[in-house]
Structure formats: structure tokens, C-alpha cells
Design a protein around this motif. Structure first.
Motif, PDB file in Angstrom:
ATOM      1  N   PRO A 135       1.018   5.572  43.700  1.00  0.00           N
ATOM      2  CA  PRO A 135       2.378   5.143  44.042  1.00  0.00           C
ATOM      3  C   PRO A 135       3.352   5.371  42.881  1.00  0.00           C
ATOM      4  N   LEU A 136       4.574   5.738  43.238  1.00  0.00           N
ATOM      5  CA  LEU A 136       5.644   5.921  42.268  1.00  0.00           C
ATOM      6  C   LEU A 136       6.347   4.578  42.079  1.00  0.00           C
ATOM      7  N   CYS A 137       6.381   4.093  40.844  1.00  0.00           N
ATOM      8  CA  CYS A 137       6.920   2.768  40.559  1.00  0.00           C
ATOM      9  C   CYS A 137       7.957   2.868  39.443  1.00  0.00           C
ATOM     10  N   ARG A 138       8.848   1.904  39.417  1.00  0.00           N
ATOM     11  CA  ARG A 138       9.809   1.853  38.307  1.00  0.00           C
ATOM     12  C   ARG A 138       9.063   1.605  37.014  1.00  0.00           C
ATOM     13  N   ALA A 139       9.461   2.312  35.968  1.00  0.00           N
ATOM     14  CA  ALA A 139       8.846   2.119  34.651  1.00  0.00           C
ATOM     15  C   ALA A 139       9.315   0.801  34.068  1.00  0.00           C
ATOM     16  N   GLU A 140       8.416   0.162  33.367  1.00  0.00           N
ATOM     17  CA  GLU A 140       8.798  -1.068  32.684  1.00  0.00           C
ATOM     18  C   GLU A 140       9.536  -0.706  31.414  1.00  0.00           C
ATOM     19  N   SER A 141      10.612  -1.471  31.110  1.00  0.00           N
ATOM     20  CA  SER A 141      11.366  -1.134  29.900  1.00  0.00           C
ATOM     21  C   SER A 141      10.743  -1.677  28.667  1.00  0.00           C
ATOM     22  N   TRP A 145      10.651   6.261  35.955  1.00  0.00           N
ATOM     23  CA  TRP A 145       9.598   6.118  36.954  1.00  0.00           C
ATOM     24  C   TRP A 145       8.238   6.440  36.351  1.00  0.00           C
ATOM     25  N   VAL A 146       7.197   5.904  36.961  1.00  0.00           N
ATOM     26  CA  VAL A 146       5.827   6.179  36.541  1.00  0.00           C
ATOM     27  C   VAL A 146       4.940   6.199  37.785  1.00  0.00           C
ATOM     28  N   THR A 147       3.987   7.101  37.788  1.00  0.00           N
ATOM     29  CA  THR A 147       3.013   7.128  38.877  1.00  0.00           C
ATOM     30  C   THR A 147       1.811   6.309  38.438  1.00  0.00           C
ATOM     31  N   ARG A 148       1.484   5.308  39.200  1.00  0.00           N
ATOM     32  CA  ARG A 148       0.323   4.462  38.902  1.00  0.00           C
ATOM     33  C   ARG A 148      -0.903   5.159  39.479  1.00  0.00           C
ATOM     34  N   THR A 149      -1.755   5.655  38.610  1.00  0.00           N
ATOM     35  CA  THR A 149      -2.911   6.417  39.073  1.00  0.00           C
ATOM     36  C   THR A 149      -4.210   5.697  38.755  1.00  0.00           C
ATOM     37  N   VAL A 150      -5.260   6.158  39.383  1.00  0.00           N
ATOM     38  CA  VAL A 150      -6.594   5.657  39.085  1.00  0.00           C
ATOM     39  C   VAL A 150      -7.308   6.626  38.150  1.00  0.00           C
ATOM     40  N   ASP A 151      -6.559   7.617  37.629  1.00  0.00           N
ATOM     41  CA  ASP A 151      -7.132   8.693  36.818  1.00  0.00           C
ATOM     42  C   ASP A 151      -7.119   8.378  35.325  1.00  0.00           C
ATOM     43  N   HIS A 152      -7.010   7.141  34.966  1.00  0.00           N
ATOM     44  CA  HIS A 152      -7.046   6.742  33.556  1.00  0.00           C
ATOM     45  C   HIS A 152      -5.927   7.389  32.754  1.00  0.00           C
TER      46      HIS A 152
END
Length: 154
Positions: free
Chosen positions: A148-154, A133-140
């Protein structure tokens, strides 16, 4: 940038507690525990604190402060190659966190999590299975959970 001296001279705080864990004293449950096995044989529990006030720094300023901190932490990692890091007090950006927090228990813990939580309902940053998982942030790219919590790309 090159830094010299010790981490205390650089302004970081060090706190160490000598310990001598043993089955007789601690009564720990052996290898069936999730804790990093290094905690069963360690002679010191040490914390290093980064006291820099990060509030108000730019994203690059935060990254620079953490890079400086890691220069000193890498010295500790090199001096304690079989050591670990306590997950509840650990750095969310700990390199190789799976080994640092869980040691050789990690593969077994992933199997347990997959069996009991096949839908990945339970998530925590740097928790077992969280690399999916990865959190998509606007914090660079700063390590926050503000997005949002999203599935990580492999």
C-alpha cells in the motif's frame, strides 16, 4: 568490503554517447523545461548497467549487490559533480535523486505539482513530490511497489 579496479573490470556494463547539445542543434526550450539543466551542457550521456541476476537473492543479497554497485557509481558521481541522472533510466535508489534527476529545477517543479495536483493524485517513485509517500512492503525495505502507498511520516 573494499572493491578496487574499474566498474567494467568489476563486471558492470558501461555505455557512453558523446554529445554536444546546443540551442541551434537541439532547439531546446531553455530553462522553462523540467529536464535537469546538466543535460543542456553535458558532453556525454553514459549508462552503467548492473547485470547481476537479482532473482532468487535474499533481501540482504539484493542490498549487498546494490551497495557494491554504488561503490563504483560513487566514483562516477565524484568525477561529475554537476552531472545528473536521466529519470527514465535512473536508479530508484539514486542518492539525492531530486538533484540528480531534476537539478535546480526541483523546487519550481514542486510548486507546479502542488498547484496543479493539490490532492497528490499523480504519483510515481522518485517523481516530483514523491518523498511525501512511501510504499509499505513486506520485502524488508527493498524498492518495490508491492504494497500500500501511504503518507510518509515527517
Amino acid at each position: 568490503m573494499v572493491y578496487s579496479g574499474t566498474l567494467v573490470e568489476a563486471g558492470y556494463m558501461f555505455h557512453g554517447i558523446n554529445m554536444a547539445p546546443s540551442r541551434d542543434v537541439a532547439g531546446y526550450p531553455g530553462q522553462d523545461s523540467a529536464v535537469n539543466p546538466a543535460f543542456r551542457t553535458g558532453v556525454m550521456h553514459a549508462d552503467v548497467f548492473e547485470g547481476t541476476n537479482l532473482r532468487g537473492l535474499s533481501a540482504q543479497g539484493v542490498r549487498d549487490a546494490h551497495a557494491r554497485f554504488n561503490v563504483y557509481m560513487n566514483q562516477i558521481r565524484q568525477a561529475t559533480p554537476e552531472g545528473g541522472s536521466y529519470v527514465n533510466e535512473g536508479d530508484i535508489e539514486e542518492p539525492e535523486w531530486q538533484n540528480a534527476f531534476f537539478g535546480n529545477n526541483y523546487a519550481r517543479l514542486v510548486e507546479v505539482k502542488t498547484r496543479w495536483d493539490p490532492w497528490n493524485v499523480f504519483y510515481t517513485p522518485v517523481g516530483v513530490g514523491s518523498e511525501s509517500w512511501v510504499t509499505r512492503t513486506v520485502d524488508h525495505g527493498l524498492p518495490t511497489q508491492d504494497g500500500p502507498l501511504c503518507r510518509a511520516e515527517s
